[in-house]
Design an enzyme around this catalytic site. Structure first.
Site, mmCIF file in Angstrom:
data_model
loop_
_atom_site.group_PDB
_atom_site.id
_atom_site.type_symbol
_atom_site.label_atom_id
_atom_site.label_comp_id
_atom_site.label_asym_id
_atom_site.label_seq_id
_atom_site.Cartn_x
_atom_site.Cartn_y
_atom_site.Cartn_z
ATOM 1 N N LYS A 114 -24.800 17.279 -61.776
ATOM 2 C CA LYS A 114 -25.487 16.793 -60.561
ATOM 3 C C LYS A 114 -26.991 17.043 -60.681
ATOM 4 O O LYS A 114 -27.800 16.212 -60.298
ATOM 5 C CB LYS A 114 -24.924 17.482 -59.310
ATOM 6 C CG LYS A 114 -23.490 17.031 -59.010
ATOM 7 C CD LYS A 114 -23.345 16.509 -57.590
ATOM 8 C CE LYS A 114 -22.184 15.527 -57.465
ATOM 9 N NZ LYS A 114 -20.877 16.105 -57.348
ATOM 10 N N LYS A 196 -16.906 9.806 -65.811
ATOM 11 C CA LYS A 196 -15.809 9.829 -64.842
ATOM 12 C C LYS A 196 -16.054 8.835 -63.707
ATOM 13 O O LYS A 196 -17.188 8.672 -63.265
ATOM 14 C CB LYS A 196 -15.737 11.260 -64.283
ATOM 15 C CG LYS A 196 -14.557 11.566 -63.423
ATOM 16 C CD LYS A 196 -14.719 12.948 -62.788
ATOM 17 C CE LYS A 196 -15.575 12.874 -61.547
ATOM 18 N NZ LYS A 196 -15.194 13.805 -60.473
ATOM 19 N N LYS A 199 -16.662 8.857 -56.618
ATOM 20 C CA LYS A 199 -16.890 8.127 -55.355
ATOM 21 C C LYS A 199 -18.342 8.129 -54.898
ATOM 22 O O LYS A 199 -18.750 7.265 -54.142
ATOM 23 C CB LYS A 199 -15.958 8.632 -54.259
ATOM 24 C CG LYS A 199 -16.136 10.067 -53.862
ATOM 25 C CD LYS A 199 -15.193 10.404 -52.727
ATOM 26 C CE LYS A 199 -14.366 11.638 -53.005
ATOM 27 N NZ LYS A 199 -15.123 12.820 -53.429
HETATM 28 N N1 AQP Z 1 -12.092 9.994 -62.015
HETATM 29 C C1 AQP Z 1 -11.158 10.829 -61.609
HETATM 30 N N2 AQP Z 1 -9.972 10.868 -62.248
HETATM 31 C C2 AQP Z 1 -8.989 11.700 -61.832
HETATM 32 N N3 AQP Z 1 -9.111 12.534 -60.775
HETATM 33 C C3 AQP Z 1 -10.275 12.515 -60.103
HETATM 34 N N4 AQP Z 1 -10.719 13.203 -59.031
HETATM 35 C C4 AQP Z 1 -11.975 12.819 -58.743
HETATM 36 N N5 AQP Z 1 -12.374 11.874 -59.612
HETATM 37 C C5 AQP Z 1 -11.343 11.676 -60.472
HETATM 38 C C6 AQP Z 1 -9.917 14.173 -58.298
HETATM 39 O O1 AQP Z 1 -9.982 13.798 -56.936
HETATM 40 C C7 AQP Z 1 -10.150 14.969 -56.134
HETATM 41 C C8 AQP Z 1 -11.464 14.769 -55.391
HETATM 42 O O2 AQP Z 1 -12.086 15.932 -55.159
HETATM 43 P P1 AQP Z 1 -13.543 16.020 -54.577
HETATM 44 O O3 AQP Z 1 -13.850 14.900 -53.688
HETATM 45 O O4 AQP Z 1 -13.616 17.359 -53.935
HETATM 46 O O5 AQP Z 1 -14.495 16.076 -55.799
HETATM 47 P P2 AQP Z 1 -14.790 15.361 -57.130
HETATM 48 O O6 AQP Z 1 -13.842 15.819 -58.162
HETATM 49 O O7 AQP Z 1 -16.235 15.670 -57.406
HETATM 50 O O8 AQP Z 1 -14.577 13.816 -56.837
HETATM 51 P P3 AQP Z 1 -15.580 12.638 -57.011
HETATM 52 O O9 AQP Z 1 -14.873 11.391 -56.624
HETATM 53 O O10 AQP Z 1 -16.208 12.665 -58.369
HETATM 54 O O11 AQP Z 1 -16.674 12.981 -55.911
HETATM 55 P P4 AQP Z 1 -18.243 13.113 -56.028
HETATM 56 O O12 AQP Z 1 -18.728 11.787 -56.504
HETATM 57 O O13 AQP Z 1 -18.708 13.444 -54.653
HETATM 58 O O14 AQP Z 1 -18.553 14.227 -56.982
HETATM 59 C C9 AQP Z 1 -10.132 16.162 -57.085
HETATM 60 O O15 AQP Z 1 -8.812 16.672 -57.154
HETATM 61 C C10 AQP Z 1 -10.539 15.556 -58.394
HETATM 62 O O16 AQP Z 1 -10.063 16.277 -59.493
#
Ligand code: AQP
Length: 332
Positions: A114, A196, A199
């Site tokens: 980040k 990855k 969102k």
């Molecule tokens: N690309 C991915 N493939 C598989 N699993 C994923 N997860 C996220 N992206 C993928 C899983 O979804 C959950 C979301 O958790 P989160 O919102 O707390 O954080 P994150 O992992 O940081 O998800 P994002 O979508 O990548 O959010 P941002 O963009 O805000 O950082 C977790 O169980 C994660 O493993």
């Protein structure tokens, strides 16, 4: 009774990665581990570690809550709540900040990623995020935490913090075990399979599928997903990263084996394969979207969240009272 705890932060529209790596796994676990209690939350406090538009944030919070149920979580067996409605999460988060070291937080790859992307306006809460995440989990004495591959390091740190606390103050928190899915643990961006699917990463909308995309958009995004010029359907994550990602998505969304799919398409071409994959995704997401639409404005969703808040609050209040006593805070 064993307890499973997990959450998702409302930092953007839920993606296919969130569905396959997290929500679909929650549903499967709930069906498989019938004797487990399921605490599931919307991690809204985590979302504000980066600047959010308040109206959009509030909308996404309910979107995620409704999506959990629309995707198949059993509303009777799930304690569903919003992280910000249980103040003890933050209270324990602060205590845990005093049990984690700067060096440990600096090593978190999500933080480093980040920072690399954002360069400026890095908040201190983004840095201390893993302490609050640890609190979200150990406050409820989670036995298991289902997460995708990307959250493995944070969970390791949660275990370290819980053990450190227990060693100093005497056994108090359950040390959680991670549950990482075999397939779908890491879904990659459709346009850049090196990174990855996330969102909050909305720079190239063709790179991700949201759970709210309509059927035509889903098919279009899959058709334009990056593959390669090799033109042969096989599972080779080294040399055919884009295709390997699509095969993983196919296997995960249809609950099939990757090699079984490779076998079916080995004499076919990317165009046909992509068309079938697009259809498979649409087939799963359409009914989910329909359920979500019915739930989002319903009193039923509010009732589920009220009930979840009350159950989680009750547990958090009692645990926190004991925790403060252990640490020596307060008067008695
Ligand atoms: N690309 C991915 N493939 C598989 N699993 C994923 N997860 C996220 N992206 C993928 C899983 O979804 C959950 C979301 O958790 P989160 O919102 O707390 O954080 P994150 O992992 O940081 O998800 P994002 O979508 O990548 O959010 P941002 O963009 O805000 O950082 C977790 O169980 C994660 O493993």
């Amino acid at each position: 009774m064993k307890r499973i705890v997990s959450g998702i932060k409302p930092t953007g529209s839920l993606t296919l990665g969130n569905y396959l790596g997290a929500i679909k796994q929650f549903v499967k676990l709930q069906q498989k581990m019938e004797d487990c209690e399921f605490f599931l939350f919307v991690a809204d406090m985590h979302a504000i570690t980066v600047r959010q538009n308040p109206a959009e944030l509030r909308k996404r919070i309910l979107d995620i809550a409704a999506m959990y149920i629309a995707c198949g979580l059993d509303k009777e067996k799930t304690v569903l709540y919003l992280q910000s409605e249980i103040p003890q999460n933050v209270e324990l988060g602060y205590i845990l900040q005093s049990n984690v070291y700067m060096g440990e937080l600096e090593r978190m790859t999500q933080f480093k990623d980040k920072i690399a992307k954002q360069e400026t306006s890095i908040t201190s809460s983004l840095f201390t995020y893993p302490a609050l995440m640890a609190a979200d989990i150990i406050l409820y004495d989670a036995d298991y935490v289902p997460v995708g591959d990307d959250q493995k390091q944070h969970l390791e740190l949660t275990r370290t913090i819980a053990n450190r606390f227990n060693n100093y103050y005497g056994d108090f928190f359950t040390v959680p075990e991670p549950l990482i899915p075999e397939v779908g643990a890491r879904i990659m961006d459709l346009q850049d399979p090196e990174k990855k699917m996330s969102k909050s990463d909305t720079a190239n909308p063709k790179g991700f599928i949201t759970l709210f995309d309509d059927s035509a958009t889903i098919r279009r995004k899959i058709n334009s997903a990056m593959t390669d010029s090799i033109g042969v359907i096989k599972f080779d994550p080294e040399n055919q990263k884009g295709l390997a990602n699509l095969l993983t998505i196919f296997a995960s969304i249809t609950d099939r084996d990757v090699l079984d799919i490779v076998n079916e398409y080995k004499d076919s071409n990317y165009k046909v394969f992509k068309e079938d994959l697009g259809n498979a995704i649409v087939e799963v997401l359409e009914p989910i979207q329909e359920k979500h639409k019915n739930l989002i404005k319903s009193q039923e969703l509010q009732d589920i969240l009220n009930k979840g808040r009350d159950i989680a609050s009750d547990y958090a209040f009692k645990k926190m009272r004991k925790c403060k006593r252990k640490v020596g805070l307060g008067r008695k």
